[in-house]
Each structure stands twice: as structure tokens, then as C-alpha cells.
Scaffold this motif. Structure first.
Motif, PDB file in Angstrom:
ATOM      1  N   ILE A 314      57.560  91.984  63.937  1.00  0.00           N
ATOM      2  CA  ILE A 314      57.983  92.379  62.591  1.00  0.00           C
ATOM      3  C   ILE A 314      56.876  92.091  61.590  1.00  0.00           C
ATOM      4  O   ILE A 314      56.583  92.907  60.703  1.00  0.00           O
ATOM      5  CB  ILE A 314      59.276  91.632  62.201  1.00  0.00           C
ATOM      6  CG1 ILE A 314      60.454  92.158  63.026  1.00  0.00           C
ATOM      7  CG2 ILE A 314      59.569  91.785  60.703  1.00  0.00           C
ATOM      8  CD1 ILE A 314      61.735  91.371  62.841  1.00  0.00           C
ATOM      9  N   VAL A 318      55.247  94.842  59.026  1.00  0.00           N
ATOM     10  CA  VAL A 318      55.414  94.687  57.579  1.00  0.00           C
ATOM     11  C   VAL A 318      54.071  94.400  56.906  1.00  0.00           C
ATOM     12  O   VAL A 318      53.808  94.882  55.795  1.00  0.00           O
ATOM     13  CB  VAL A 318      56.433  93.573  57.269  1.00  0.00           C
ATOM     14  CG1 VAL A 318      56.580  93.383  55.759  1.00  0.00           C
ATOM     15  CG2 VAL A 318      57.784  93.909  57.882  1.00  0.00           C
ATOM     16  N   SER A 323      56.297  97.055  53.740  1.00  0.00           N
ATOM     17  CA  SER A 323      57.758  96.968  53.738  1.00  0.00           C
ATOM     18  C   SER A 323      58.315  97.814  54.876  1.00  0.00           C
ATOM     19  O   SER A 323      57.617  98.674  55.434  1.00  0.00           O
ATOM     20  CB  SER A 323      58.341  97.425  52.393  1.00  0.00           C
ATOM     21  OG  SER A 323      58.076  98.806  52.193  1.00  0.00           O
ATOM     22  N   LEU A 355      60.848  83.597  58.508  1.00  0.00           N
ATOM     23  CA  LEU A 355      60.092  84.788  58.139  1.00  0.00           C
ATOM     24  C   LEU A 355      59.396  84.607  56.790  1.00  0.00           C
ATOM     25  O   LEU A 355      58.236  84.995  56.615  1.00  0.00           O
ATOM     26  CB  LEU A 355      61.010  86.006  58.087  1.00  0.00           C
ATOM     27  CG  LEU A 355      61.242  86.785  59.384  1.00  0.00           C
ATOM     28  CD1 LEU A 355      62.354  87.809  59.189  1.00  0.00           C
ATOM     29  CD2 LEU A 355      59.972  87.457  59.863  1.00  0.00           C
ATOM     30  N   ILE A 361      57.412  87.034  54.433  1.00  0.00           N
ATOM     31  CA  ILE A 361      58.208  88.258  54.511  1.00  0.00           C
ATOM     32  C   ILE A 361      59.636  87.961  54.074  1.00  0.00           C
ATOM     33  O   ILE A 361      60.303  87.089  54.637  1.00  0.00           O
ATOM     34  CB  ILE A 361      58.201  88.841  55.939  1.00  0.00           C
ATOM     35  CG1 ILE A 361      56.792  89.320  56.305  1.00  0.00           C
ATOM     36  CG2 ILE A 361      59.208  89.972  56.074  1.00  0.00           C
ATOM     37  CD1 ILE A 361      56.647  89.761  57.733  1.00  0.00           C
ATOM     38  N   LYS A 362      60.092  88.678  53.062  1.00  0.00           N
ATOM     39  CA  LYS A 362      61.463  88.522  52.581  1.00  0.00           C
ATOM     40  C   LYS A 362      62.362  89.463  53.368  1.00  0.00           C
ATOM     41  O   LYS A 362      62.130  90.676  53.415  1.00  0.00           O
ATOM     42  CB  LYS A 362      61.540  88.835  51.087  1.00  0.00           C
ATOM     43  CG  LYS A 362      62.935  88.647  50.501  1.00  0.00           C
ATOM     44  CD  LYS A 362      62.941  88.966  49.010  1.00  0.00           C
ATOM     45  CE  LYS A 362      64.344  88.778  48.422  1.00  0.00           C
ATOM     46  NZ  LYS A 362      64.372  89.100  46.983  1.00  0.00           N
ATOM     47  N   TYR A 363      63.393  88.896  53.981  1.00  0.00           N
ATOM     48  CA  TYR A 363      64.329  89.670  54.800  1.00  0.00           C
ATOM     49  C   TYR A 363      65.672  89.752  54.092  1.00  0.00           C
ATOM     50  O   TYR A 363      66.165  88.768  53.547  1.00  0.00           O
ATOM     51  CB  TYR A 363      64.497  88.996  56.160  1.00  0.00           C
ATOM     52  CG  TYR A 363      65.731  89.427  56.925  1.00  0.00           C
ATOM     53  CD1 TYR A 363      65.800  90.686  57.504  1.00  0.00           C
ATOM     54  CD2 TYR A 363      66.824  88.566  57.071  1.00  0.00           C
ATOM     55  CE1 TYR A 363      66.928  91.082  58.208  1.00  0.00           C
ATOM     56  CE2 TYR A 363      67.952  88.954  57.775  1.00  0.00           C
ATOM     57  CZ  TYR A 363      68.002  90.215  58.341  1.00  0.00           C
ATOM     58  OH  TYR A 363      69.113  90.608  59.034  1.00  0.00           O
ATOM     59  N   PHE A 376      62.656  94.536  55.042  1.00  0.00           N
ATOM     60  CA  PHE A 376      61.619  93.513  55.040  1.00  0.00           C
ATOM     61  C   PHE A 376      60.598  93.866  53.976  1.00  0.00           C
ATOM     62  O   PHE A 376      60.164  95.026  53.873  1.00  0.00           O
ATOM     63  CB  PHE A 376      60.926  93.426  56.405  1.00  0.00           C
ATOM     64  CG  PHE A 376      61.855  93.220  57.567  1.00  0.00           C
ATOM     65  CD1 PHE A 376      62.192  91.953  57.985  1.00  0.00           C
ATOM     66  CD2 PHE A 376      62.410  94.316  58.234  1.00  0.00           C
ATOM     67  CE1 PHE A 376      63.060  91.757  59.048  1.00  0.00           C
ATOM     68  CE2 PHE A 376      63.272  94.142  59.299  1.00  0.00           C
ATOM     69  CZ  PHE A 376      63.595  92.859  59.722  1.00  0.00           C
TER      70      PHE A 376
END
Length: 383
Positions: A314, A318, A323, A355, A361-363, A376
Motif C-alpha cells: 500500500i 500511495v 492517494s 500506516l 499515510i492517512k487511512y 489512502f
């Protein structure tokens, strides 16, 4: 509001001279689709009404299932110093004149400048240091001896503050509001800002004092470090030496205890406990010239979670595209993993904090009438 059942589910054709519906009035919006949306709104309304009735019941106890627990995404406590200090409320205890103020000043400087503390990565931010047992002249001499001409605007200092419940709350809230990049507030010492009263040393009062600080720290996502003293009596558990009742440590997110074998020793031991971190023991020595603390060795190595191939894949996607958004099924395909969509979503919900902290990385996960969607977003580094 429940849609009126008598409302037309499809447009009523206008009638002209020939009685036919104009071609430009045709629509692909079906009665079945409207019925489905109406049913969904009714279900949501009925569920909300049921919950309101439950909450009005004096005997109601809100519970969630294990499945519901895993379906939620919770904000993790961001690190201030990786492996050492996190957002929350911590005690920093030690005997008088053992070197507590020098240690917290060292922490304050490293966070305000973003420089690593020994081998611990630091996340840069503004620091408020309430040195309530000092005056500015003593503080000036101490900091100059420790850091010489190096300075930073990110370290804000004060030698006076109001008491808890008598204005301190508002002072701290205003500072954080004016300085949204605040990472750490140090109160040296806790006793200086405590309200005096008959229940001064009760468990309930100690617990309530720390709970008030914890609420403030949690709401603002910052770390509060409260400097405190220890008793003279020895104890089998060194943390039982913290002055006051167990209510202080019981309500705090963690604690540091600085102690020496002999007062004249230049060596000291720093014991660390926390709710969400590994217990540690650090062996320190004091620089005789600068009076800063140096790390000699640690008793145990910090445990680190093993690499997660799903999170790493991931992160690559990303980082490349900045994103990603889609359904869990689409994510399974994009990652090429042999996982069921709901299993993958559950795994990501649990690892949302990892994350963010490890990969920036903002999930996010949300459910719509079309089903669940996950997204993401790459965010700037917090270090």
C-alpha cells in the motif's frame, strides 16, 4: 424524516395538446431505485429511533460486538519521541535535586529542534516548559550551560502559571489554540499547580487531577509531562516510590522514574512504564560540564513489529500516486493478495495508526448505500 409513502416515485409526465410526454422529459431513474432509497432511509430512521429509546432507558448499557469493534478506525496516539514518549499524560518522578529539571529541559530542547535524543527519533514541534520552581535567571544559566548559544523559537518558557481549576486550564487551552503545532507541555512541578484541600492526598483526588490533564492531552493530541517527587522510603517496585497515592500512576498513560544508588553518583537509572509501550530501563550518565544526560546502555532492546507486506505494498502505491480510493474488493485486486475484502478491511482498521506513523499515510474507511469504501492519502512527514 421518513419520506411520504404517497409521494410519487417517478416523474408525472406533462400533458400537451397531443397527450404525449416530450422526449426531453424521459428519465432513467426507476421506481425500483426510489423504493430502494426510501427503504434505506426508513431503516436508518428506525435504527436511530431504536437507539434513542435504548439510551433513554436508565438501565441501558451501551455495548458493541467484537465485529463492530474491528469495523471501526481509531486514532492512535502519535509518538513525540519514538519508543519513548507519546501523546498522553506522563509522570516524570525522582528525588529532589536528582536531575529531573535538567532531563526534562533536555527533552524540551530536542523536541523543539527536532534533533534525535540518543538513538530515539524525535518529532519536531512547539514545546511549552513551565519551570515553576525556577526564576528566569536560573533558567537562563541552566539552558546556556546545557546548549550554549543554540536556541529555538519553538521552546516557550514560563516561570509562573495559575493553579489547576483556577485558571491553568484556560491558560493551557489558549496556548495550544494559538500554537497548533504544540507537541509537548512540561509542568515542573505538579505540586506547584495542584489545588490545596482536605483530600489532598486521597486516591480519588490524585486520580481526578491526572484525569483532568489526560482529558486535555487527549483532546488536543499532545503530550503532558508532569514532574513530580518520590518518597524517601524504598519499595520493591520503584514506581511505588512516587509521592502520593497510586491514583497518580493509575490515571496516567505512563511514567518515568529517575533514581540513583548514591546522590553523589554521576550515573542514574531511568525506568519507564506505559499503557501502550514497552517497559524499559535505561542506564544514564551525566556530562559533568554540560550537565546533560547521556545514554550508556539499555537493559532490553525495543520490540518492533515485523514488516507487513500488505502495508508495504500500500505504501508503494500511495507514495507513487499520492492517494488511492476504492472498494475493498478493488483494493484486493490492486494489491494482488489472497485475502477476503472484509478480512483486508479489518486488518487495515487495526493498523491505521501504523500506516500513519510509519508510512505517513492517512487511512479512512466509510460505508455508503453503495457499500464500503476505503481511501489512502499521503500526508507530510510528522518528523
Amino acid at each position: 424524516m421518513i419520506p411520504e409513502k404517497t409521494k410519487a416515485a417517478a416523474p408525472i409526465p406533462s400533458v400537451g395538446a397531443d397527450g404525449e410526454q416530450p422526449i426531453h422529459k424521459t428519465t432513467d431513474h426507476s421506481i425500483a431505485e426510489d423504493s430502494s432509497e426510501n427503504n434505506l432511509l426508513e431503516q436508518v430512521y428506525e435504527e436511530n429511533l431504536r437507539r434513542m429509546r435504548q439510551m433513554n432507558d436508565p438501565a441501558y448499557l451501551h455495548t458493541i460486538s467484537m465485529r463492530e469493534l474491528y469495523e471501526n478506525v481509531y486514532c492512535s496516539k502519535p509518538p513525540v519521541i519514538d519508543g519513548l514518549l507519546y501523546a498522553g499524560t506522563y509522570l516524570f518522578a525522582g528525588a529532589p535535586k536528582v536531575g529531573k529539571s535538567f532531563f526534562v529541559a533536555q527533552i524540551a530542547y530536542h523536541i523543539s529542534t527536532g534533533t534525535a535524543l540518543w538513538n530515539y527519533p524525535v518529532h519536531k514541534g512547539k514545546v511549552l516548559y513551565l519551570a515553576l520552581e525556577d526564576d528566569y535567571q536560573r533558567l537562563q544559566r541552566r539552558l546556556y550551560r546545557m546548549f550554549e548559544a543554540a536556541d529555538t523559537e519553538n521552546l516557550r518558557l514560563a516561570v509562573y502559571a495559575k493553579q489547576l481549576g483556577a485558571g491553568l486550564d484556560e491558560q493551557l487551552q489558549k496556548f495550544v489554540k494559538s500554537n497548533p503545532d504544540t507537541k509537548l507541555i512540561i509542568i515542573d512541578t505538579l505540586q506547584k499547580i495542584r489545588e490545596t484541600g482536605g483530600e489532598k492526598y486521597s486516591y480519588a483526588n490524585d486520580y481526578e487531577v491526572i484525569t483532568q490533564f489526560k482529558k486535555f492531552a487527549d483532546q488536543n493530541g499532545i503530550c503532558l509531562l508532569l514532574v513530580h517527587h518520590t518518597r524517601k522510603q524504598k519499595a520493591d517496585d520503584t514506581f511505588d516510590m512516587i509521592s502520593g497515592t497510586n491514583g497518580l500512576l493509575g490515571a496516567a498513560d505512563g511514567a518515568f522514574l529517575l533514581h540513583k544508588e548514591k546522590r553523589t553518583d554521576s550515573a542514574a537509572i531511568l525506568d519507564i512504564v506505559g499503557r501502550d509501550q514497552q517497559d524499559q530501563r535505561l542506564y544514564l550518565s551525566k556530562d559533568p560540564v554540560r550537565l546533560t544526560w547521556d545514554l550508556e546502555r539499555t537493559e532490553t532492546e525495543l520490540w518492533k513489529p515485523p514488516p507487513d507486506p500488505v502495508l508495504e505494498t500500500i505504501a508503494k502505491i500511495v507514495t507513487r500516486d499520492k492517494s488511492w480510493s476504492g472498494t475493498p474488493t478493488e483494493l484486493v485486486t490492486a494489491l494482488g493478495v489472497d485475502l477476503k475484502p472484509n478480512t483486508l478491511t479489518m486488518r487495515l482498521n487495526v493498523n491505521a495508526g501504523r500506516l500513519l506513523n510509519e508510512y505517513n499515510i492517512k487511512y479512512e474507511s466509510s460505508r455508503t448505500h453503495d457499500g464500503r469504501r476505503v481511501s489512502f492519502t499521503l500526508v507530510p512527514s510528522q518528523a
